[in-house]
Design an enzyme around this catalytic site. Structure first.
Site, PDB file in Angstrom:
ATOM      1  N   ALA A   1       4.710  22.427  35.135  1.00 48.21           N
ATOM      2  CA  ALA A   1       6.074  21.931  35.320  1.00 48.21           C
ATOM      3  C   ALA A   1       6.713  22.502  36.588  1.00 48.21           C
ATOM      4  O   ALA A   1       7.474  21.812  37.265  1.00 48.21           O
ATOM      5  CB  ALA A   1       6.924  22.258  34.093  1.00 48.21           C
ATOM      6  N   THR A   2       6.415  23.736  36.913  1.00 53.01           N
ATOM      7  CA  THR A   2       6.988  24.325  38.130  1.00 53.01           C
ATOM      8  C   THR A   2       6.651  23.466  39.343  1.00 53.01           C
ATOM      9  O   THR A   2       7.515  23.161  40.172  1.00 53.01           O
ATOM     10  CB  THR A   2       6.475  25.762  38.332  1.00 53.01           C
ATOM     11  OG1 THR A   2       6.885  26.547  37.207  1.00 53.01           O
ATOM     12  CG2 THR A   2       7.012  26.376  39.613  1.00 53.01           C
TER      13      THR A   2
ATOM     14  N   ASN B   1      15.160  26.134  27.397  1.00 52.93           N
ATOM     15  CA  ASN B   1      14.073  27.014  26.966  1.00 52.93           C
ATOM     16  C   ASN B   1      14.546  28.302  26.304  1.00 52.93           C
ATOM     17  O   ASN B   1      13.773  28.987  25.673  1.00 52.93           O
ATOM     18  CB  ASN B   1      13.162  27.339  28.151  1.00 52.93           C
ATOM     19  CG  ASN B   1      13.920  27.821  29.361  1.00 52.93           C
ATOM     20  OD1 ASN B   1      14.843  27.146  29.834  1.00 52.93           O
ATOM     21  ND2 ASN B   1      13.565  28.972  29.868  1.00 52.93           N
TER      22      ASN B   1
ATOM     23  N   ALA C   1       1.435  21.147  29.994  1.00 59.35           N
ATOM     24  CA  ALA C   1       0.542  21.154  28.831  1.00 59.35           C
ATOM     25  C   ALA C   1       0.682  22.414  27.981  1.00 59.35           C
ATOM     26  O   ALA C   1       0.623  22.349  26.755  1.00 59.35           O
ATOM     27  CB  ALA C   1      -0.912  21.003  29.303  1.00 59.35           C
ATOM     28  N   HIS C   2       0.902  23.570  28.639  1.00 57.38           N
ATOM     29  CA  HIS C   2       0.816  24.814  27.851  1.00 57.38           C
ATOM     30  C   HIS C   2       2.024  25.076  26.964  1.00 57.38           C
ATOM     31  O   HIS C   2       2.019  26.017  26.174  1.00 57.38           O
ATOM     32  CB  HIS C   2       0.527  26.022  28.761  1.00 57.38           C
ATOM     33  CG  HIS C   2       1.705  26.540  29.528  1.00 57.38           C
ATOM     34  ND1 HIS C   2       2.409  27.646  29.105  1.00 57.38           N
ATOM     35  CD2 HIS C   2       2.282  26.148  30.679  1.00 57.38           C
ATOM     36  CE1 HIS C   2       3.375  27.898  29.981  1.00 57.38           C
ATOM     37  NE2 HIS C   2       3.313  26.996  30.951  1.00 57.38           N
TER      38      HIS C   2
ATOM     39  N   THR D   1      -8.306  18.667  44.353  1.00 62.15           N
ATOM     40  CA  THR D   1      -9.270  18.255  43.334  1.00 62.15           C
ATOM     41  C   THR D   1      -8.665  18.404  41.948  1.00 62.15           C
ATOM     42  O   THR D   1      -8.062  19.437  41.638  1.00 62.15           O
ATOM     43  CB  THR D   1     -10.550  19.112  43.452  1.00 62.15           C
ATOM     44  OG1 THR D   1     -11.093  18.905  44.750  1.00 62.15           O
ATOM     45  CG2 THR D   1     -11.577  18.738  42.393  1.00 62.15           C
TER      46      THR D   1
ATOM     47  N   CYS E   1      10.637  34.291  32.001  1.00 57.94           N
ATOM     48  CA  CYS E   1      10.448  34.197  33.442  1.00 57.94           C
ATOM     49  C   CYS E   1      11.273  35.241  34.185  1.00 57.94           C
ATOM     50  O   CYS E   1      10.942  35.614  35.294  1.00 57.94           O
ATOM     51  CB  CYS E   1      10.818  32.806  33.928  1.00 57.94           C
ATOM     52  SG  CYS E   1       9.966  31.548  32.995  1.00 57.94           S
TER      53      CYS E   1
END
Ligand SMILES: *Cc1c(COP(=O)(O)O)cnc(C)c1O
Length: 400
Positions: A73-74, A153, A202-203, A242, A328
């Site tokens: 997301a960052t 959050n 995803a995490h 990639t 964070c």
């Protein structure tokens, strides 16, 4: 019950074992580069990425072509904010966001401010809610982007995105939302919400770390983003590099599972959160809950243990993983900017703990948590009472 108990699901989540299973073949057997167009290894990797893209898109009711895979997301947020700023600067240099945003948003706009952009940071009310009329009133003719997070959050508050998006659309301003805490936990539908850009990861939803996505609406308006990573032109030229094939496969599986299980899971997780809230109220007493009573994430509970320092508590309760402030910014002693924005006093912010209930939390773990925090708070209050004059309802700070 196995210890330590994990109640920090806003920081990150355990990868679901079913996600791990889906990922494994893509490390060893199907290890190809999804950009290798000349052999089977590449084709297999590309097929897996496209299947995942479909599953990720489906969860938020987008089309596959609207999903750009990133490292999290960052990165999605940086690509949005800096990409829009670079691309639309000739149209205007005003950007609007909100005081309770994640640092990925706030630090990006602060950097732009140093480069000459005009940034408006809107306030929230004492439950963390931003008013769509406040957003509407802040939009000017030179506004190029509005960014408002979907779910907070730290305190879980869910913003009225639909109303805000409508205000932006009416004035032809791009609207981005950081939906990292929302996707996989509550329904997110980009068509119903009417957002132009949406970041997620995803995490935070039982997938692997290091993979995320940016939804970029394909048409009406057609959105241009200046690239932030240049190279081979992957991801429709928006994000070179990639692809993280196993990570993307895991992300797809995590989205697939969330789509099937979110409804039941949200009910179960909310009931565990309520068990924790009621247990702490009964057992501990003199506690305050931050955030919104209804418009909130199912697993979030942000608590002020009046008169007790959160870092002291956490040293007493070592086998339960929770966090003070936001992960964070933890490590720095600064009080949480989110709590300050909702009007919590500095010393009370230092008494706050964030609990994040998740998919793998059990009722037994919640009971244990109530017991452990109950005892720790009692002891801490007793200790401070002995050396100082603790009065229920008042906050002691910097006691020792
Ligand atoms: C975790 C989080 C982020 C950052 O996500 P990463 O994938 O870890 O970069 C951004 N915004 C919110 C609201 C978050 O909770």
């Amino acid at each position: 019950m196995t210890k330590p108990v994990y109640l920090d699901n806003h920081s990150t989540t355990q990868v679901d074992p079913r996600v791990v299973q889906a990922m494994l073949p893509y490390f060893t057997q199907h290890f190809g580069n999804a950009a290798s167009k000349q052999h089977l290894f590449g084709w297999n990797a590309e097929a897996a990425v496209e299947k995942a893209r479909h599953d990720v898109a489906s969860l938020i009711n987008a089309s596959s072509e609207e999903i750009v895979f990133t490292s999290g997301a960052t990165e999605s947020i940086n690509l949005t904010i800096k990409g829009v700023a670079d691309e639309y600067r000739s149209r205007g240099n005003h950007i609007i966001t909100v005081a309770t945003e994640h640092s990925a948003v706030l630090d990006s706009v602060r950097k732009l401010e140093r480069q000459g952009f005009d940034i408006t940071i809107l306030p929230v009310d004492n439950r963390g809610m931003v008013d769509s009329q406040t957003v509407k009133a802040a939009i000017r003719t030179d506004t190029i982007l509005v960014s408002v997070m979907m779910a907070n959050n730290e305190i879980g508050t869910i913003a009225p995105l639909k109303e805000i998006a409508a205000c932006c659309k009416a004035q032809d301003v791009l609207f981005h939302t950081d939906a990292t805490q929302a996707v996989g936990r509550i329904p997110v539908d980009v068509c119903i919400l009417g957002v132009d850009l949406l970041s997620f990861s995803a995490h935070k939803m039982y997938g692997p770390k290091g993979v995320g996505a940016l939804f970029v609406r394909l048409s009406k308006p057609s959105i241009r983003l200046a690239t932030q990573l240049d190279g081979g032109g992957h991801e429709r030229g928006l994000r070179s590099g990639t692809l993280n094939v196993p990570g993307i496969v895991g992300f797809g599986k995590a989205c697939d599972l969330a789509g099937m299980e979110m409804k039941e899971e949200a009910i179960r997780v909310a009931s565990l959160r309520n068990q924790l809230r009621d247990g702490l109220s009964d057992r501990v007493g003199d506690v305050w809950f931050n955030g919104h009573p209804e418009q909130t994430l199912p697993g979030n509970l942000n608590v002020i243990f009046s008169g007790v320092r959160a870092d002291k508590l956490m040293m007493c309760v070592k086998d339960i993983a929770v966090s003070t402030g936001s992960a964070c910014s933890s490590g720095s002693p600064e009080p949480s900017h989110v709590l300050l924005a909702i009007g919590v006093e500095k010393q009370d912010a230092g008494s706050s703990i964030r609990f994040g209930v998740g998919r793998f939390t059990t009722s037994e773990e919640i009971e244990y948590t109530i017991e452990q925090f109950g005892e720790a708070v009692r002891l801490e209050r007793e200790r401070t009472l002995n050396s100082y004059h603790y009065q229920p309802g008042k906050t002691l700070h910097e006691t020792n």
